[in-house]
Enzyme design. Structure first.
Site: not given
Ligand code: GUN
Length: 284
Positions: A52, A96, A119
């Site tokens: 990211k 996350q 998100d």
């Molecule tokens: N963990 C696995 N996929 C995601 C996601 O799309 N966003 C976040 N914040 N954590 C994750």
């Protein structure tokens, strides 16, 4: 033989569009900023967070990773989020997942300012999605919808079957497909006679986290198959939730793993961050 839907290529197109948009924002003195909160040292999460940050860098989005101990208390974590909510340089906040077991993820996600919830996991944004109101949409399902659109897949009246009912993928993609006029069925691990549903799917979205769960003989000939899985098979090899070898002989379109849904998820996170920055700066 199915046509492979390359998420990588479509993500590149999305990123090229974002570059133009970010350039315009920079001319107006606005640099989009994303802060990722990473709790603990889960290996997969570290990789996701690194990817990211790299994506932000490539587009000129300012990124910051707040690394916190796996022993942090829920209230301390919520305090960190409140500080980020109040920080004017932060347009988007992403916590996350998964979080350590002693922390309630719903309480943490609801502490995020919904205007910074890139998100789309806050209850307010999830609720807006359910009502069909424009909002921050969860990145993986949003990326899947963009892939379907770019590939010219006809959704109106199509039978869409979603296998998996998570808040991250299964539930939001069901809402999006419904909004796109599909007839949607949501299946899951307790569904009886799963293949009687999947065999009827014109569009099949699989997000179970179970390696090679869907085989070719469970797929309708010519179907569009979207594999959200990022699993490892019994030999430790990266694979999806769909057994690619048998599925590609039956499907009309199929997403590969890797290079399918994954790159789209990150591109949509970038898109949501740009959206957050524009809203924050009152730019249309
Ligand atoms: N963990 C696995 N996929 C995601 C996601 O799309 N966003 C976040 N914040 N954590 C994750």
């Amino acid at each position: 033989m199915a046509t492979t839907l390359s998420g990588k290529d479509i993500a590149k197109k999305v990123n090229d569009e974002l570059l133009v948009e970010i350039d315009k924002l920079c001319d107006l003195g606005v640099t989009p900023g994303l802060t990722v909160v990473l709790v603990g040292d889960d290996e997969a999460s570290q990789i996701y967070v690194r990817n990211k940050a790299k994506a932000c860098e490539a587009l000129g989005i300012e990124s910051n990773v707040v690394r916190l101990s796996r022993y942090i208390s829920q209230s301390e974590l919520i305090e960190v989020i409140k500080e980020l909510n109040a920080d004017n340089a932060v347009d988007g906040i992403l916590v996350q997942l998964p979080l350590p077991n002693h922390i309630d993820p719903d309480a943490v996600l609801e502490a995020i300012d919904p205007k910074k919830d890139v998100d789309g996991f806050h209850a307010l944004n999830a609720g807006r999605l359910m009502q069909g109101v424009d909002t921050f949409e969860a990145c993986t399902p949003k990326g899947i919808m963009r892939m379907l659109k770019e590939s010219g897949v006809k959704l109106r009246g199509a039978n869409a079957v979603v296998v998996g009912r998570s808040n991250i993928v299964g539930k939001p993609i069901a809402m999006m497909l419904l909004k796109a006029d599909c007839t949607v069925t949501v299946c899951h691990s307790k569904t009886r006679d799963l293949s009687s549903y999947t065999k009827n799917a014109d569009v099949l979205v699989v997000a179970t986290g179970i390696p090679n769960f869907i085989k070719g003989d469970m797929i309708k000939p010519g179907a569009v198959v979207i594999d959200v899985g990022m699993d490892h098979d019994e030999n430790g090899k990266l694979c999806g939730d769909v057994e690619f070898e048998s599925a590609e002989k039956v499907a009309g379109f199929i997403t590969p793993v890797p290079g399918g849904v994954g790159p789209m998820t990150i591109a949509m996170l970038m898109s949501n961050t740009v959206q957050a920055a524009k809203q924050h700066a009152n730019i249309k």
